[in-house]
Structures are given as C-alpha cells and as structure tokens.
Scaffold this active site. Sequence first.
Site, PDB file in Angstrom:
ATOM      1  N   HIS A 183      34.078  38.816  42.441  1.00 20.52           N
ATOM      2  CA  HIS A 183      34.372  37.385  42.422  1.00 20.52           C
ATOM      3  C   HIS A 183      33.184  36.632  43.005  1.00 20.52           C
ATOM      4  O   HIS A 183      32.229  37.240  43.505  1.00 20.52           O
ATOM      5  CB  HIS A 183      35.667  37.080  43.168  1.00 20.52           C
ATOM      6  CG  HIS A 183      36.879  37.565  42.444  1.00 20.52           C
ATOM      7  ND1 HIS A 183      37.547  38.715  42.801  1.00 20.52           N
ATOM      8  CD2 HIS A 183      37.514  37.095  41.342  1.00 20.52           C
ATOM      9  CE1 HIS A 183      38.549  38.921  41.955  1.00 20.52           C
ATOM     10  NE2 HIS A 183      38.548  37.954  41.055  1.00 20.52           N
ATOM     11  N   ASP A 227      30.662  30.797  40.447  1.00 16.42           N
ATOM     12  CA  ASP A 227      31.558  30.507  39.326  1.00 16.42           C
ATOM     13  C   ASP A 227      31.096  29.284  38.537  1.00 16.42           C
ATOM     14  O   ASP A 227      31.117  29.286  37.305  1.00 16.42           O
ATOM     15  CB  ASP A 227      32.984  30.230  39.831  1.00 16.42           C
ATOM     16  CG  ASP A 227      33.696  31.515  40.214  1.00 16.42           C
ATOM     17  OD1 ASP A 227      33.113  32.596  40.033  1.00 16.42           O
ATOM     18  OD2 ASP A 227      34.845  31.436  40.704  1.00 16.42           O
TER      19      ASP A 227
HETATM   20  C1  LIG Z   1      42.145  30.378  41.689  1.00 12.19           C
HETATM   21  C2  LIG Z   1      41.971  31.841  41.368  1.00 12.19           C
HETATM   22  C3  LIG Z   1      40.657  31.988  40.647  1.00 12.19           C
HETATM   23  C4  LIG Z   1      39.620  32.297  41.643  1.00 12.19           C
HETATM   24  C5  LIG Z   1      38.301  32.493  40.970  1.00 12.19           C
HETATM   25  C6  LIG Z   1      37.509  33.516  41.651  1.00 12.19           C
HETATM   26  C7  LIG Z   1      37.028  33.109  43.022  1.00 12.19           C
HETATM   27  C8  LIG Z   1      36.332  33.937  40.797  1.00 12.19           C
HETATM   28  O1  LIG Z   1      35.324  34.298  41.297  1.00 12.19           O
HETATM   29  S1  LIG Z   1      36.494  33.921  39.093  1.00 12.19           S
HETATM   30  C9  LIG Z   1      35.142  34.864  38.500  1.00 12.19           C
HETATM   31  C10 LIG Z   1      35.568  36.257  38.291  1.00 12.19           C
HETATM   32  N1  LIG Z   1      34.562  37.055  37.644  1.00 12.19           N
HETATM   33  C11 LIG Z   1      34.278  36.948  36.359  1.00 12.19           C
HETATM   34  O2  LIG Z   1      34.806  36.153  35.621  1.00 12.19           O
HETATM   35  C12 LIG Z   1      33.184  37.882  35.874  1.00 12.19           C
HETATM   36  C13 LIG Z   1      33.496  38.580  34.573  1.00 12.19           C
HETATM   37  N2  LIG Z   1      34.838  39.116  34.571  1.00 12.19           N
HETATM   38  C14 LIG Z   1      35.208  40.183  35.265  1.00 12.19           C
HETATM   39  O3  LIG Z   1      34.462  40.819  35.988  1.00 12.19           O
HETATM   40  C15 LIG Z   1      36.667  40.569  35.121  1.00 12.19           C
HETATM   41  O4  LIG Z   1      37.209  39.895  34.046  1.00 12.19           O
HETATM   42  C16 LIG Z   1      37.501  40.287  36.396  1.00 12.19           C
HETATM   43  C17 LIG Z   1      37.013  41.158  37.552  1.00 12.19           C
HETATM   44  C18 LIG Z   1      37.409  38.818  36.813  1.00 12.19           C
HETATM   45  C19 LIG Z   1      38.961  40.592  36.110  1.00 12.19           C
HETATM   46  O5  LIG Z   1      39.093  41.964  35.792  1.00 12.19           O
HETATM   47  P1  LIG Z   1      40.271  42.456  34.877  1.00 12.19           P
HETATM   48  O6  LIG Z   1      40.377  43.916  35.041  1.00 12.19           O
HETATM   49  O7  LIG Z   1      41.498  41.644  35.119  1.00 12.19           O
HETATM   50  O8  LIG Z   1      39.764  41.997  33.425  1.00 12.19           O
HETATM   51  P2  LIG Z   1      38.676  42.655  32.471  1.00 12.19           P
HETATM   52  O9  LIG Z   1      38.207  43.978  32.941  1.00 12.19           O
HETATM   53  O10 LIG Z   1      37.607  41.665  32.229  1.00 12.19           O
HETATM   54  O11 LIG Z   1      39.486  42.904  31.119  1.00 12.19           O
HETATM   55  C20 LIG Z   1      40.328  41.973  30.565  1.00 12.19           C
HETATM   56  C21 LIG Z   1      41.477  42.726  29.938  1.00 12.19           C
HETATM   57  O12 LIG Z   1      42.343  41.787  29.339  1.00 12.19           O
HETATM   58  C22 LIG Z   1      42.456  42.123  27.949  1.00 12.19           C
HETATM   59  N3  LIG Z   1      42.573  40.865  27.207  1.00 12.19           N
HETATM   60  C23 LIG Z   1      41.814  39.759  27.337  1.00 12.19           C
HETATM   61  N4  LIG Z   1      42.228  38.812  26.471  1.00 12.19           N
HETATM   62  C24 LIG Z   1      43.259  39.347  25.793  1.00 12.19           C
HETATM   63  C25 LIG Z   1      44.102  38.877  24.751  1.00 12.19           C
HETATM   64  N5  LIG Z   1      43.975  37.643  24.214  1.00 12.19           N
HETATM   65  N6  LIG Z   1      45.052  39.710  24.277  1.00 12.19           N
HETATM   66  C26 LIG Z   1      45.220  40.946  24.798  1.00 12.19           C
HETATM   67  N7  LIG Z   1      44.455  41.439  25.779  1.00 12.19           N
HETATM   68  C27 LIG Z   1      43.485  40.660  26.252  1.00 12.19           C
HETATM   69  C28 LIG Z   1      41.203  42.856  27.619  1.00 12.19           C
HETATM   70  O13 LIG Z   1      41.333  43.604  26.466  1.00 12.19           O
HETATM   71  C29 LIG Z   1      41.036  43.707  28.865  1.00 12.19           C
HETATM   72  O14 LIG Z   1      41.937  44.773  28.805  1.00 12.19           O
HETATM   73  P3  LIG Z   1      41.552  46.218  29.438  1.00 12.19           P
HETATM   74  O15 LIG Z   1      41.476  46.020  30.918  1.00 12.19           O
HETATM   75  O16 LIG Z   1      42.665  47.106  29.010  1.00 12.19           O
HETATM   76  O17 LIG Z   1      40.223  46.604  28.851  1.00 12.19           O
HETATM   77  C30 LIG Z   1      43.161  32.429  40.508  1.00 12.19           C
HETATM   78  C31 LIG Z   1      42.913  33.966  40.360  1.00 12.19           C
HETATM   79  C32 LIG Z   1      44.306  34.590  40.185  1.00 12.19           C
HETATM   80  C33 LIG Z   1      45.240  33.384  40.048  1.00 12.19           C
HETATM   81  C34 LIG Z   1      46.705  33.609  40.371  1.00 12.19           C
HETATM   82  C35 LIG Z   1      47.317  34.752  39.515  1.00 12.19           C
HETATM   83  O18 LIG Z   1      47.021  34.587  38.128  1.00 12.19           O
HETATM   84  C36 LIG Z   1      48.853  34.885  39.729  1.00 12.19           C
HETATM   85  C37 LIG Z   1      49.595  33.558  39.592  1.00 12.19           C
HETATM   86  C38 LIG Z   1      49.715  33.141  38.134  1.00 12.19           C
HETATM   87  C39 LIG Z   1      50.485  31.830  37.992  1.00 12.19           C
HETATM   88  O19 LIG Z   1      50.530  31.472  36.620  1.00 12.19           O
HETATM   89  C40 LIG Z   1      49.786  30.721  38.827  1.00 12.19           C
HETATM   90  C41 LIG Z   1      49.703  31.124  40.263  1.00 12.19           C
HETATM   91  C42 LIG Z   1      48.964  32.458  40.482  1.00 12.19           C
HETATM   92  C43 LIG Z   1      49.189  32.837  41.943  1.00 12.19           C
HETATM   93  C44 LIG Z   1      47.452  32.281  40.165  1.00 12.19           C
HETATM   94  C45 LIG Z   1      46.810  31.174  41.040  1.00 12.19           C
HETATM   95  C46 LIG Z   1      45.292  31.013  40.829  1.00 12.19           C
HETATM   96  O20 LIG Z   1      45.016  30.480  39.557  1.00 12.19           O
HETATM   97  C47 LIG Z   1      44.589  32.349  40.981  1.00 12.19           C
HETATM   98  C48 LIG Z   1      44.693  32.732  42.461  1.00 12.19           C
END
Ligand SMILES: C[C@H](CCC[C@H](C)C(=O)SCCNC(=O)CCNC(=O)[C@H](O)C(C)(C)COP(=O)(O)OP(=O)(O)OC[C@H]1O[C@@H](n2cnc3c(N)ncnc32)[C@H](O)[C@@H]1OP(=O)(O)O)[C@H]1CC[C@H]2[C@@H]3[C@H](O)C[C@@H]4C[C@H](O)CC[C@]4(C)[C@H]3C[C@H](O)[C@]12C
Length: 394
Positions: free
Chosen positions: A134, A164
């Site tokens: 993150h 970010d």
């Molecule tokens: C406010 C919070 C956000 C904080 C931001 C934070 C500080 C950041 O730094 S964001 C930057 C993160 N890093 C990146 O973006 C870099 C690149 N990405 C990654 O490294 C990764 O994606 C990851 C580490 C961020 C996440 O890893 P993950 O394993 O989850 O994902 P990936 O490996 O990338 O793979 C994705 C998989 O998903 C599949 N996929 C994708 N799209 C589809 C699709 N359309 N259909 C089907 N499948 C799909 C894809 O195939 C991959 O699958 P596999 O793994 O099998 O390969 C907020 C952060 C969390 C929030 C809370 C949380 O969501 C719970 C609640 C939800 C509710 O609705 C609202 C309240 C919440 C508490 C919510 C509140 C906030 O918004 C958060 C705290």
Amino acid sequence: MSRRSAAAIPAMALSGLRVLELAGLAPAPLCGMILADFGACVVRVDRAPRSAVSVDVQGRGKRSLALDLKRPPGAAALRRLCGGADVLIEPFRHGVMEKLGLGPEVLMHENPRLIYARLTGFGQTGKYAKSAGHDINYVALSGVLSKLGRKSENPYAPVNLLADFAGGGVLCAMGILIALYERTKSGKGQIIDASMVEGIAYISSFLWKSQNLGFWNRPRGENLLDSGAPFYETYRTSDGKFMAVGAIEPQFYEQLIKGLGLDSDKLPDQLSFSDWPEMKKKFASIFAEKTQTEWCSIFDGTDACVTPVLSFDDAAAHQHNKQRSSFIKNDREEISPRPAPLLSRTPAVPSLKRDPFIGEHTEEILLEYGFTKNEIAQLYSDKVIEFNKPKANL
Ligand SMILES: C[C@H](CCC[C@H](C)C(=O)SCCNC(=O)CCNC(=O)[C@H](O)C(C)(C)COP(=O)(O)OP(=O)(O)OC[C@H]1O[C@@H](n2cnc3c(N)ncnc32)[C@H](O)[C@@H]1OP(=O)(O)O)[C@H]1CC[C@H]2[C@@H]3[C@H](O)C[C@@H]4C[C@H](O)CC[C@]4(C)[C@H]3C[C@H](O)[C@]12C
C-alpha cells in the site's frame, strides 16, 4: 449529466476518448476521474458478482459495468470492449491480467492503438512485482519516507497522498496523455508501466537533486523545509487553530518578523541553524497570543507568506477559494475540489451527479460498444454481467 457519451460534451479537451478502468482501490480511480473530469468517456469495470457497496469514492463522471472477468465469456467481453477503447487502466499486481488471458500482448494484438496503462505499486518487473503493498510501502521504497517526519520521531507517511495519488493516479494520467499524444504521430498504442515507487521518486527529483545544496544534510526534521526551520513551520493560535509560515526568502522573512512585532536587528541571522530551536519557541509563544482570525488580519495582504491552516469546511468557505470557485457541490450537496488545472478554452466540466452504482450502466455500455441485445441477454443469463436496475428491460 447522467452519462458521458462521446458526443455529450464536445467542448471538453478529452471528449471522444474512450477509457476502460478496471476497478481498483485508490490510485486507478483517481486516474480515471481526472480523465472523466476533462471529458473522457470513462467506464469503470466492476466485479461481478458485485459487492454490496462500491469502495470507489472517485467515481465522478464515470459509468459502471459489472463483469465477471474470471469467467471466459467475461474475459472475452473485456477483449471486445478493449477493441473499441483508446485506453485501458488496470490496477492489479503483475501477473493478474496475464492469468485472465488479458495481458497486453493479447489486447494490443487485437487493438494496436490501445494505450494499456498498468498502475501498480512496484511495477511490472523486479523482486517485489508480485507482492502486495500500500501507499506507505511504496513511499518507503522510494526513499522519500526516510525524509518525512519531525525531529527525533519515526518517519511519517502523510495519509496516502504521495504514492496513491501524486506518484500513482496523477502520473499515470500524465503517462496516458503523453502516450495519446505520441499516438497521433505513430498511430500506435503502448504499454505504460506506472510504478508508484518510481512515481514518488520522480516527483521527489528536487529532493535528490538539491542534496548538494545543503538543504538536506541534517537529520530528519532539522532541515529547511522539513519542519527544522522556524520560518517554515505551523504554529498554534490562541483559539486552538494553526497558522502556516513559509517565509523563506529574506525579504519575506523580514515581513514575518515585522508582523510578529519583532525587531530583526535583535534576532540571530535567519539561517543560523543552531538558533532555530530557540527561534521556534519564540515564534510559538507569539502566535499563541492571538486567534487565527487576528493573525489573518495582520498577515493577509502582506508578502510574509503566512496563511491560516484551514479545515476542509473552512477551505471551501474561504474568500479566496470562493472567488475562484475552487470547490464544487454535487446534486447531493457533497462538496469536493473542482478539477485542476483550469484550461482557458476547454476547462473540465465535472459531473455533478452522484457516483455510479456498481453495474448501473452495464446494458447501455455494452450496447454502445456494439453488443447486441441477444448477446447481452446471454451474458446476463450466464451470470457474467450484472445490472443494478431491478427492472432492466431484457
Ligand atoms: C480506503 C481504503 C483504501 C486505502 C488505499 C490504500 C492506502 C492504498 O495504498 S491503495 C493502493 C494499493 N496498491 C495498488 O493498487 C497496487 C497494485 N495492486 C496491488 O498490488 C493489488 O491489487 C493489491 C495489493 C492492492 C490488492 O491485492 P489483491 O490480492 O486483493 O488483488 P490482486 O492481486 O491485484 O488481484 C485482483 C483479483 O481480483 C480479480 N478480479 C479483478 N477484477 C475482477 C472482475 N471484474 N471479475 C472477477 N475477478 C476480478 C482478479 O482476477 C484477481 O484475482 P486472483 O487474485 O484470483 O488472481 C479501502 C481499502 C479496503 C476498503 C474497505 C474494504 O473494501 C471492506 C469494506 C467494503 C465496504 O463496501 C466499504 C467499507 C469497507 C470497510 C472498505 C472501506 C475503505 O474503502 C477501504 C478501507
């Protein structure tokens, strides 16, 4: 505006640009929102089956298509969408798109003009390319986190603004625009490997390149711009608010001294490092004597570089920001910053509608990209797409 079709806003700089943004956490949504604010037709591709609520709070001006990419017909649908798009933004760690059969070699073979933007923390190669992370991790790896924080305290990450958003969402948007400009000459798309670690490092070029100027050779929190200097600091006022002081140049520093009611002849030299801690105490005790409003009436209109530290509410209500309409209100009375920068002929016209629900525009988007009603009905009955309209007309 309920939707951003290509023809809806001809005056905006990016109107006609078709962008697909695969839903992500924070950086990619900002990147997509910037493009949408300036007129691009941005489709957020959300997951199906969908979660109850979208975590994207930067959905302004976008539409949402809920599509299951893990199912072969879903991946095939995205391939088809990419055939009609200018830009794809993907926010997953390296390898995820390839695993779905949606890597750049596939999509750009089918659409050589596609700009394939990969917005990640660690980039597409290197030891950490497949690791989770993150904002704070990316800032740390860039070297910049080691510079942030007050004297004798641990490094401090300023919310998730640096990686970010500045090094991530904004630089990725810049990469997309650069690639689009280049495409006008070559006719070809390209892959953008937008690593947030490198994005932060790049925007910190000033820090790297000014190391020999003596700005940064003291420990963290003891330098010119990192809260070491008394004239680049925040000070508490008598009403518990704060003033920000940025009086670096001698002529501005002189105005600060005057506004504080001090006599520079009786003070140590501005750049006498050893006197900085004492000078800070002196400034702090003087600022504590008056309210924020009183200090504003002393410093407003001068070149002392002293401004109030405003809350979000106060910022939106501040006279200067109001004069420039720097904040906007949507149809839900939610206030947010107006897109920046201001373009003179073709400024951004941000949507004032609420952010889209997941799957709210699935059908209209697919129709727009050339899917027939029958094909859409098939995807729906196969549970590959979802609608967020209970009475979808299928
Ligand atoms: C406010 C919070 C956000 C904080 C931001 C934070 C500080 C950041 O730094 S964001 C930057 C993160 N890093 C990146 O973006 C870099 C690149 N990405 C990654 O490294 C990764 O994606 C990851 C580490 C961020 C996440 O890893 P993950 O394993 O989850 O994902 P990936 O490996 O990338 O793979 C994705 C998989 O998903 C599949 N996929 C994708 N799209 C589809 C699709 N359309 N259909 C089907 N499948 C799909 C894809 O195939 C991959 O699958 P596999 O793994 O099998 O390969 C907020 C952060 C969390 C929030 C809370 C949380 O969501 C719970 C609640 C939800 C509710 O609705 C609202 C309240 C919440 C508490 C919510 C509140 C906030 O918004 C958060 C705290």
